[in-house]
Motif scaffolding. Structure first.
Motif, PDB file in Angstrom:
ATOM      1  N   LYS A  51       0.949  -1.276   0.231  1.00  0.00           N
ATOM      2  CA  LYS A  51      -0.208   0.003   0.324  1.00  0.00           C
ATOM      3  C   LYS A  51       1.055   0.969   0.071  1.00  0.00           C
ATOM      4  O   LYS A  51       0.207   2.860  -0.158  1.00  0.00           O
ATOM      5  CB  LYS A  51      -1.102   0.551   1.254  1.00  0.00           C
ATOM      6  N   LEU A  52       2.226   1.395   0.242  1.00  0.00           N
ATOM      7  CA  LEU A  52       2.990   2.241   0.891  1.00  0.00           C
ATOM      8  C   LEU A  52       3.673   2.204  -1.210  1.00  0.00           C
ATOM      9  O   LEU A  52       4.420   3.121  -1.457  1.00  0.00           O
ATOM     10  CB  LEU A  52       3.935   2.447   1.415  1.00  0.00           C
ATOM     11  N   GLN A  53       4.240   1.637  -1.623  1.00  0.00           N
ATOM     12  CA  GLN A  53       4.721   1.652  -2.858  1.00  0.00           C
ATOM     13  C   GLN A  53       4.660   2.630  -3.395  1.00  0.00           C
ATOM     14  O   GLN A  53       5.225   3.474  -3.855  1.00  0.00           O
ATOM     15  CB  GLN A  53       5.124   0.109  -3.641  1.00  0.00           C
ATOM     16  N   GLN A  54       3.266   2.555  -3.758  1.00  0.00           N
ATOM     17  CA  GLN A  54       2.861   4.301  -5.217  1.00  0.00           C
ATOM     18  C   GLN A  54       3.061   5.472  -4.612  1.00  0.00           C
ATOM     19  O   GLN A  54       3.963   6.097  -5.719  1.00  0.00           O
ATOM     20  CB  GLN A  54       2.195   4.039  -5.624  1.00  0.00           C
ATOM     21  N   ASN A  58       5.720   8.309  -5.978  1.00  0.00           N
ATOM     22  CA  ASN A  58       4.948  10.001  -6.326  1.00  0.00           C
ATOM     23  C   ASN A  58       5.721  10.438  -5.236  1.00  0.00           C
ATOM     24  O   ASN A  58       6.671  11.598  -6.357  1.00  0.00           O
ATOM     25  CB  ASN A  58       3.892   9.826  -5.636  1.00  0.00           C
ATOM     26  N   VAL A  59       6.373  10.534  -4.289  1.00  0.00           N
ATOM     27  CA  VAL A  59       7.678  11.564  -3.286  1.00  0.00           C
ATOM     28  C   VAL A  59       9.267  11.341  -4.215  1.00  0.00           C
ATOM     29  O   VAL A  59       9.310  12.502  -4.008  1.00  0.00           O
ATOM     30  CB  VAL A  59       7.392  10.970  -1.803  1.00  0.00           C
ATOM     31  N   TYR A  60       8.923  10.292  -4.804  1.00  0.00           N
ATOM     32  CA  TYR A  60      10.630  10.121  -4.917  1.00  0.00           C
ATOM     33  C   TYR A  60      10.352  10.609  -6.375  1.00  0.00           C
ATOM     34  O   TYR A  60      11.524  11.991  -7.034  1.00  0.00           O
ATOM     35  CB  TYR A  60      10.684   8.691  -5.407  1.00  0.00           C
ATOM     36  N   ALA A  61       9.198  10.329  -7.018  1.00  0.00           N
ATOM     37  CA  ALA A  61       9.164  11.116  -8.692  1.00  0.00           C
ATOM     38  C   ALA A  61       9.663  12.756  -8.369  1.00  0.00           C
ATOM     39  O   ALA A  61       9.979  13.132  -9.086  1.00  0.00           O
ATOM     40  CB  ALA A  61       8.533  10.615  -9.145  1.00  0.00           C
ATOM     41  N   PHE A  62       9.445  13.553  -7.264  1.00  0.00           N
ATOM     42  CA  PHE A  62       9.295  14.829  -7.089  1.00  0.00           C
ATOM     43  C   PHE A  62      10.703  15.140  -7.147  1.00  0.00           C
ATOM     44  O   PHE A  62      11.065  16.007  -7.379  1.00  0.00           O
ATOM     45  CB  PHE A  62       8.141  15.307  -5.836  1.00  0.00           C
ATOM     46  N   CYS A  63      10.945  14.249  -6.105  1.00  0.00           N
ATOM     47  CA  CYS A  63      12.812  14.702  -5.772  1.00  0.00           C
ATOM     48  C   CYS A  63      13.579  14.371  -7.266  1.00  0.00           C
ATOM     49  O   CYS A  63      14.539  15.342  -6.920  1.00  0.00           O
ATOM     50  CB  CYS A  63      12.970  13.494  -4.611  1.00  0.00           C
ATOM     51  N   ARG A  64      12.891  13.383  -7.618  1.00  0.00           N
ATOM     52  CA  ARG A  64      13.897  13.182  -8.981  1.00  0.00           C
ATOM     53  C   ARG A  64      13.827  14.555  -9.721  1.00  0.00           C
ATOM     54  O   ARG A  64      14.828  15.428 -10.381  1.00  0.00           O
ATOM     55  CB  ARG A  64      13.912  12.269  -9.531  1.00  0.00           C
ATOM     56  N   TRP A  65      12.911  14.968  -9.919  1.00  0.00           N
ATOM     57  CA  TRP A  65      12.107  15.972 -11.200  1.00  0.00           C
ATOM     58  C   TRP A  65      13.276  17.576 -10.474  1.00  0.00           C
ATOM     59  O   TRP A  65      13.682  17.505 -11.382  1.00  0.00           O
ATOM     60  CB  TRP A  65      10.787  16.230 -11.081  1.00  0.00           C
ATOM     61  N   PRO A 101       1.865  15.796 -14.758  1.00  0.00           N
ATOM     62  CA  PRO A 101       1.751  14.596 -13.802  1.00  0.00           C
ATOM     63  C   PRO A 101       1.993  14.230 -12.443  1.00  0.00           C
ATOM     64  O   PRO A 101       1.029  13.476 -11.858  1.00  0.00           O
ATOM     65  CB  PRO A 101       2.259  13.629 -15.138  1.00  0.00           C
ATOM     66  N   VAL A 102       3.487  14.284 -11.826  1.00  0.00           N
ATOM     67  CA  VAL A 102       3.853  14.590 -10.784  1.00  0.00           C
ATOM     68  C   VAL A 102       3.082  15.358  -9.707  1.00  0.00           C
ATOM     69  O   VAL A 102       2.539  14.270  -8.974  1.00  0.00           O
ATOM     70  CB  VAL A 102       5.311  15.004 -10.591  1.00  0.00           C
ATOM     71  N   PHE A 103       2.367  16.372  -9.333  1.00  0.00           N
ATOM     72  CA  PHE A 103       1.425  16.715  -8.923  1.00  0.00           C
ATOM     73  C   PHE A 103       0.302  16.333  -8.903  1.00  0.00           C
ATOM     74  O   PHE A 103       0.068  15.952  -7.997  1.00  0.00           O
ATOM     75  CB  PHE A 103       1.717  18.236  -8.736  1.00  0.00           C
ATOM     76  N   ALA A 107      -0.659  14.377  -5.040  1.00  0.00           N
ATOM     77  CA  ALA A 107      -2.018  15.542  -4.467  1.00  0.00           C
ATOM     78  C   ALA A 107      -2.450  13.680  -3.894  1.00  0.00           C
ATOM     79  O   ALA A 107      -2.574  14.087  -2.753  1.00  0.00           O
ATOM     80  CB  ALA A 107      -2.902  15.831  -5.683  1.00  0.00           C
ATOM     81  N   GLU A 108      -2.228  12.249  -4.086  1.00  0.00           N
ATOM     82  CA  GLU A 108      -3.289  11.228  -3.716  1.00  0.00           C
ATOM     83  C   GLU A 108      -2.585  11.032  -2.285  1.00  0.00           C
ATOM     84  O   GLU A 108      -3.349  10.977  -1.309  1.00  0.00           O
ATOM     85  CB  GLU A 108      -2.825  10.575  -4.716  1.00  0.00           C
ATOM     86  N   SER A 109      -0.716  11.236  -2.424  1.00  0.00           N
ATOM     87  CA  SER A 109      -0.473  10.706  -1.444  1.00  0.00           C
ATOM     88  C   SER A 109      -0.024  11.819  -0.127  1.00  0.00           C
ATOM     89  O   SER A 109      -0.805  11.555   0.963  1.00  0.00           O
ATOM     90  CB  SER A 109       0.876  10.918  -1.549  1.00  0.00           C
ATOM     91  N   VAL A 110      -0.486  12.774  -0.435  1.00  0.00           N
ATOM     92  CA  VAL A 110      -0.563  14.297   0.421  1.00  0.00           C
ATOM     93  C   VAL A 110      -1.895  14.636   1.178  1.00  0.00           C
ATOM     94  O   VAL A 110      -2.186  14.802   2.355  1.00  0.00           O
ATOM     95  CB  VAL A 110       0.038  15.922  -0.166  1.00  0.00           C
ATOM     96  N   SER A 111      -2.645  14.184   0.690  1.00  0.00           N
ATOM     97  CA  SER A 111      -4.110  13.948   1.034  1.00  0.00           C
ATOM     98  C   SER A 111      -4.200  13.133   1.864  1.00  0.00           C
ATOM     99  O   SER A 111      -4.504  13.150   3.004  1.00  0.00           O
ATOM    100  CB  SER A 111      -5.308  13.783   0.015  1.00  0.00           C
ATOM    101  N   GLU A 112      -3.916  11.933   1.671  1.00  0.00           N
ATOM    102  CA  GLU A 112      -3.576  10.329   2.183  1.00  0.00           C
ATOM    103  C   GLU A 112      -3.386  10.373   3.726  1.00  0.00           C
ATOM    104  O   GLU A 112      -3.444   9.707   5.077  1.00  0.00           O
ATOM    105  CB  GLU A 112      -3.663   9.654   1.658  1.00  0.00           C
TER     106      GLU A 112
END
Length: 320
Positions: A51-54, A58-65, A101-103, A107-112
């Motif tokens: 349940k945490l992988q996605q 998402n967080v990794y993609a933000f950092c990578r960008w 697309p990254v945001f 946004a799903e992770s931020v909300s949850e």
């Protein structure tokens, strides 16, 4: 050709007017980016709950960008402009209007998990600082940089696991700072080539070293005695941070503990390699090979299976 693009190629194609993608495609993009980037090694280990992988993707993609916008463009003015655009993207996401697309995925992770906005803004601040600051006078100044460049990542990981207390944050900061510093000591030559010196000038001066002497050593392809003394001093300080941060392993859920231990052992293993080559990272860049990484994974898996929690024993022995 893959339909997804790495950050710089994405910007070249779409500029700052990126398309608004559906949520499922955005989630697929962050998953793809996290598992296909050239620097990726251990984004979401098999020990992570499914349940945490996605959310980690998402967080990794933000950092990578953010990282690529800062370091892969080769143009300071353009990097600062795009990092400012990335910051505005964070603000729009928290306002409920994600426009990239990254945001959209993040946004799903931020909300949850109620991820704090400031942690993302701090990371962007670090990449902007890299564009403006290329020398650090003191070790404390360098630690201040790590507060923005490394520590927010650990805190985001803790939030995804449900932890948000001051003590765990403090210990996580120690580990993340140690990992960032290890990368600096590993990449002295590489950083110099892009105009950056992370060796604190005060520490260099204390050992009779300087940027001019570092320049000569890089030209000659080996570190002199004074340069190795600087690295010895800094590696010692970094090991102390790893030891401090290791206290976190007994304060979190077991699967997270093993994952954190894997990162800590990896960092200590790099420091051990620096020690083994007499603190000369100019002659040869120390790095972990496939066998080293496989060994770390096997040991971490063993600890997970048999509930062992003593951290980093073998890596610490390497310094004795």
């Amino acid at each position: 050709m893959n339909r997804f693009l790495q950050p710089v190629a994405f910007v070249k194609k779409f500029g700052t007017d990126s398309p608004v993608w559906p949520l499922d495609t955005s989630l697929s993009y962050t998953r793809w980016l996290a598992t296909h980037h050239y620097e990726n090694f251990h984004v979401a280990s098999f020990l992570l709950p499914k349940k945490l992988q996605q959310h980690f993707f998402n967080v990794y993609a933000f950092c990578r960008w953010a990282d690529d916008l800062g370091d892969e463009l080769g143009d300071t003015a353009q990097s600062l402009e795009l990092l400012d655009w990335w910051r505005r993207g964070v603000e729009k996401m928290y306002a409920g209007e994600p426009c990239h697309p990254v945001f959209i995925a993040l946004a799903e992770s931020v909300s949850e998990y109620r991820l704090p906005k400031q942690l993302f803004l701090d990371l962007i601040h670090a990449f902007e600082q890299d564009q403006r600051v290329h020398r650090y006078e003191t070790f404390d100044e360098l630690l201040g940089y790590c507060r923005y460049s490394a520590n927010p990542v650990g805190r985001l990981v803790l939030r995804l696991w449900g932890y948000s207390d001051t003590e765990r944050d403090r210990l996580s900061d120690a580990t993340c700072t140690a990992l960032q510093l290890t990368n600096f000591w590993q990449d002295v030559a590489r950083d110099f080539r892009i105009g950056r010196v992370y060796l604190p000038l005060e520490v260099m001066w204390q050992h009779g070293y300087s940027v001019d002497l570092l320049t000569e050593d890089l030209r000659d392809g080996k570190a002199r005695t004074a340069g190795r003394a600087v690295l010895r001093d800094l590696v010692h300080r970094t090991r102390e941070l790893f030891n401090e941060g290791a206290q976190l392993l007994g304060k979190v859920e077991r699967r997270l503990s093993v994952d954190l231990n894997l990162f800590t052992e990896g960092g200590l293993a790099v420091l051990a390699k620096i020690h083994a080559q007499d603190y000369d990272t100019i002659r040869q860049r120390p790095k972990l090979g496939k066998l080293d990484r496989a060994g770390l994974m096997v040991r971490s898996t063993f600890r997970w299976l048999f509930r062992r929690t003593r951290p980093c024993r073998q890596a610490q022995h390497a310094f004795r």
